[in-house]
Motif scaffolding. Structure first.
Motif, PDB file in Angstrom:
ATOM      1  N   GLU A  17       0.797  -1.223   0.000  1.00 34.37           N
ATOM      2  CA  GLU A  17       0.000   0.000   0.000  1.00 34.37           C
ATOM      3  C   GLU A  17       0.831   1.275   0.000  1.00 34.37           C
ATOM      4  O   GLU A  17       0.285   2.366  -0.059  1.00 34.37           O
ATOM      5  CB  GLU A  17      -0.983  -0.002   1.173  1.00 34.37           C
ATOM      6  CG  GLU A  17      -0.344  -0.019   2.534  1.00 34.37           C
ATOM      7  CD  GLU A  17       0.050  -1.406   3.025  1.00 34.37           C
ATOM      8  OE1 GLU A  17       0.760  -1.482   4.026  1.00 34.37           O
ATOM      9  OE2 GLU A  17      -0.303  -2.420   2.390  1.00 34.37           O
ATOM     10  N   SER A  46      -2.606   2.810  -2.644  1.00 32.20           N
ATOM     11  CA  SER A  46      -3.670   1.820  -2.732  1.00 32.20           C
ATOM     12  C   SER A  46      -4.224   1.553  -1.344  1.00 32.20           C
ATOM     13  O   SER A  46      -3.530   1.660  -0.340  1.00 32.20           O
ATOM     14  CB  SER A  46      -3.151   0.529  -3.361  1.00 32.20           C
ATOM     15  OG  SER A  46      -2.140  -0.033  -2.563  1.00 32.20           O
ATOM     16  N   ASP A  48      -6.021  -1.392  -0.496  1.00 36.67           N
ATOM     17  CA  ASP A  48      -5.945  -2.804  -0.168  1.00 36.67           C
ATOM     18  C   ASP A  48      -5.615  -3.548  -1.460  1.00 36.67           C
ATOM     19  O   ASP A  48      -5.837  -3.048  -2.549  1.00 36.67           O
ATOM     20  CB  ASP A  48      -7.284  -3.289   0.390  1.00 36.67           C
ATOM     21  CG  ASP A  48      -7.152  -4.626   1.098  1.00 36.67           C
ATOM     22  OD1 ASP A  48      -6.014  -5.079   1.341  1.00 36.67           O
ATOM     23  OD2 ASP A  48      -8.196  -5.225   1.390  1.00 36.67           O
ATOM     24  N   HIS A  56      -8.090   1.118  -5.008  1.00 38.21           N
ATOM     25  CA  HIS A  56      -7.255   2.318  -5.087  1.00 38.21           C
ATOM     26  C   HIS A  56      -8.100   3.581  -5.102  1.00 38.21           C
ATOM     27  O   HIS A  56      -9.309   3.529  -5.289  1.00 38.21           O
ATOM     28  CB  HIS A  56      -6.340   2.252  -6.321  1.00 38.21           C
ATOM     29  CG  HIS A  56      -7.082   2.296  -7.617  1.00 38.21           C
ATOM     30  ND1 HIS A  56      -7.345   3.476  -8.271  1.00 38.21           N
ATOM     31  CD2 HIS A  56      -7.621   1.308  -8.376  1.00 38.21           C
ATOM     32  CE1 HIS A  56      -8.009   3.212  -9.389  1.00 38.21           C
ATOM     33  NE2 HIS A  56      -8.187   1.911  -9.475  1.00 38.21           N
TER      34      HIS A  56
END
Length: 123
Positions: A17, A46, A48, A56
């Motif tokens: 992430e 992002s 996840d 995102h």
């Protein structure tokens, strides 16, 4: 490629992430007189990810489905596509929103390479 540069594609098992993701695309809210396309840079990372998708917050709009979601490495000046933007998702539970992209997994890398080889054989 000669105008905006070339991009590679791949799978990165170290993806997390902290990556700042980017996209190029043709959005319905952008003037149609610009044939160069629309560049959008992610201002957040992002949310996840797993082996199949990336959630995102890259600013996208209608018409951008199918656009590459890529990482730009400033050291090497290389752009690598890690996913393909798909859709916006809203939640009525907590008013959160995010986008979904299909992540390029190892099996998808193999499939893309098969398609490239088939096209090369046709030429």
């Amino acid at each position: 490629g000669d105008t905006h540069g070339w991009m590679g594609f791949g799978y990165n098992s170290d993806f997390d992430e902290t990556y700042t993701l980017n996209t190029f695309g043709f959005s319905t809210d952008y003037p149609t007189s610009n044939s160069d396309g629309w560049y959008v840079r992610a201002y957040s990372t992002s949310l996840d990810y797993d082996n199949r998708e990336i959630q995102h917050t890259v600013d996208t709009h209608t018409g951008m489905a199918g656009s590459p979601l890529f990482y730009y490495d400033a050291t090497t000046q290389q752009r690598t596509i890690y996913a393909v933007h798909g859709t916006w998702v809203g939640s009525s539970i907590d008013d959160s929103t995010h986008n979904l992209a299909a992540r390029i997994s190892p099996s998808r890398v193999n499939k893309i390479c098969q398609w490239i080889n088939q096209w090369a054989d046709m030429g």
